[in-house]
Design an enzyme around this catalytic site. Structure first.
Site, PDB file in Angstrom:
ATOM      1  N   SER A 220       0.851  -1.185   0.000  1.00 53.56           N
ATOM      2  CA  SER A 220       0.000   0.000   0.000  1.00 53.56           C
ATOM      3  C   SER A 220       0.888   1.237   0.000  1.00 53.56           C
ATOM      4  O   SER A 220       1.737   1.388   0.879  1.00 53.56           O
ATOM      5  CB  SER A 220      -0.900   0.011   1.240  1.00 53.56           C
ATOM      6  OG  SER A 220      -1.780  -1.098   1.243  1.00 53.56           O
ATOM      7  N   GLY A 222      -0.354   4.446   0.084  1.00 52.29           N
ATOM      8  CA  GLY A 222      -1.179   5.574   0.483  1.00 52.29           C
ATOM      9  C   GLY A 222      -1.916   6.176  -0.693  1.00 52.29           C
ATOM     10  O   GLY A 222      -2.508   5.476  -1.514  1.00 52.29           O
ATOM     11  N   ALA A 223      -1.843   7.496  -0.806  1.00 51.87           N
ATOM     12  CA  ALA A 223      -2.555   8.194  -1.882  1.00 51.87           C
ATOM     13  C   ALA A 223      -2.005   7.867  -3.260  1.00 51.87           C
ATOM     14  O   ALA A 223      -2.660   8.147  -4.274  1.00 51.87           O
ATOM     15  CB  ALA A 223      -2.480   9.701  -1.645  1.00 51.87           C
ATOM     16  N   GLY A 225      -1.430   4.794  -4.451  1.00 50.69           N
ATOM     17  CA  GLY A 225      -1.979   3.565  -5.004  1.00 50.69           C
ATOM     18  C   GLY A 225      -1.410   2.328  -4.336  1.00 50.69           C
ATOM     19  O   GLY A 225      -0.955   2.372  -3.188  1.00 50.69           O
ATOM     20  N   GLY A 251      -6.034  -0.099   4.890  1.00 53.43           N
ATOM     21  CA  GLY A 251      -5.140  -1.164   4.435  1.00 53.43           C
ATOM     22  C   GLY A 251      -5.699  -2.540   4.711  1.00 53.43           C
ATOM     23  O   GLY A 251      -5.511  -3.473   3.909  1.00 53.43           O
ATOM     24  N   ASP A 252      -6.402  -2.673   5.828  1.00 51.66           N
ATOM     25  CA  ASP A 252      -7.017  -3.963   6.171  1.00 51.66           C
ATOM     26  C   ASP A 252      -8.156  -4.278   5.209  1.00 51.66           C
ATOM     27  O   ASP A 252      -8.350  -5.420   4.790  1.00 51.66           O
ATOM     28  CB  ASP A 252      -7.536  -3.939   7.607  1.00 51.66           C
ATOM     29  CG  ASP A 252      -6.473  -3.465   8.591  1.00 51.66           C
ATOM     30  OD1 ASP A 252      -5.302  -3.849   8.419  1.00 51.66           O
ATOM     31  OD2 ASP A 252      -6.815  -2.714   9.512  1.00 51.66           O
TER      32      ASP A 252
END
Length: 315
Positions: A220, A222-223, A225, A251-252
């Site tokens: 992951s 974040g913003a 992708g 994220g989960d």
């Protein structure tokens, strides 16, 4: 069925506040109370998608009983491991601009007997599982090698393992070749011991985790992708997000979406991206339902934008 293992669950209280001003009385504009812990959130997202999930977690005291009740009301089967210490309570402060401040308690210390009971409960519950998702930090009393032992036992029984942890616990578990690991950018940077400034840096770091033993890496960013790097290839996925309300559990939710869609290949990555994008647009740690997803906003490509600078580089 997707089995989740959360060694250090929590009771999470989330307060929405206009802004966070130290030393001032802050009046919340909204509040929620949810069962917490990364594996718990994966189960909540799986259940929200209408799929069967069983959550294995140590529970103790009044907070533990409340966590079990909250999970039950969400249609999640709970396989509790009774422990002497009380389940931890965490606090999250979500500001109007999307900034989140979290206060996480350490949680109880597990005894040797409780440690073995946790492993045995996973073994008993894993017979019908298509995936076992092992997630989160380890509580006091569990050595960094605990996840490695769980992965080894699960593989010996023929189960597939998705691992979402960090630091020494992640590095120790890699030698047992988990089927997929899901670090965020910061955890990926920590694992390889260097900063990440571009998408290409993240791809190289994910490839190194595969060299260390991970069969696939779902990262992951974040913003920016998400990345999927496996023996089949590498893909980059992103989605349009109109407004971020809370990134708690995003994220989960992504990991749940990935496993729901089979846990491999670009279609699973697309599902992960859709679930993560939907989660950040919901309050607190609310998990998205099918109606919250916007698959049309998701783009997945094998043409990795390696030179693209990360909006949130990790130093």
């Amino acid at each position: 069925m997707i089995l989740t293992v959360t060694p250090n669950p929590s009771l999470d209280r989330t307060y929405e506040v206009p802004s966070l001003d130290r030393g001032e009385v802050i009046r919340a504009t909204g509040e929620r109370m949810d069962p917490g812990g990364k594996g718990v959130n994966v189960s909540r997202a799986v259940a929200a998608a209408g799929r069967r999930t069983v959550a294995v977690l140590p529970l103790g005291g009044a907070p533990g009983a409340l966590v079990a009740d909250l999970l039950d009301t969400q249609g999640i089967e709970v396989a509790p491991v009774p422990v002497a210490g009380a389940t931890r309570s965490n606090i999250a402060l979500a500001e109007a601009d999307g900034v989140l401040t979290k206060i996480n308690a350490p949680g109880p210390e597990l005894s040797e007997a409780e440690r073995e009971l946790l492993l045995e409960t996973v073994r008993q519950q894993s017979r019908d599982a298509s995936w076992i998702a092992c997630c989160g930090s380890l509580p006091r009393g569990l050595a960094p090698s605990w996840y490695a032992e769980l992965v080894a036992r699960a593989h010996a029984a023929g189960a597939r393992i998705a691992l979402d942890t960090s630091g020494p616990a992640l590095l120790a578990a890699l030698r047992e070749r988990p089927d997929v690991v899901k670090p965020n950018a910061e955890e990926l940077s920590e694992a390889v011991g260097r900063p990440l400034a571009t998408v290409g840096d993240a791809v190289k770091a994910a490839e190194e985790l595969r060299e260390m033993g991970a069969r696939a890496v779902l990262a992951s960013l974040g913003a920016d992708g998400q990345l999927l790097v496996s023996g089949e290839g590498a893909w980059f996925g992103s989605a349009r997000v109109d407004a971020v309300r809370s990134n708690v559990g995003a994220g989960d939710s992504s990991l749940a979406g990935f496993l729901i869609a089979g846990g491999s290949g670009p279609d699973a990555l697309a599902s992960a991206v859709a679930h993560g994008a939907a989660a950040v647009q919901l309050p607190g740690s609310v998990m998205p339902k099918p109606g919250d997803l916007d698959p049309a906003s998701v783009t997945v490509t094998a043409r990795i934008p390696a030179d693209r600078a990360l909006k949130e580089p990790v130093s």
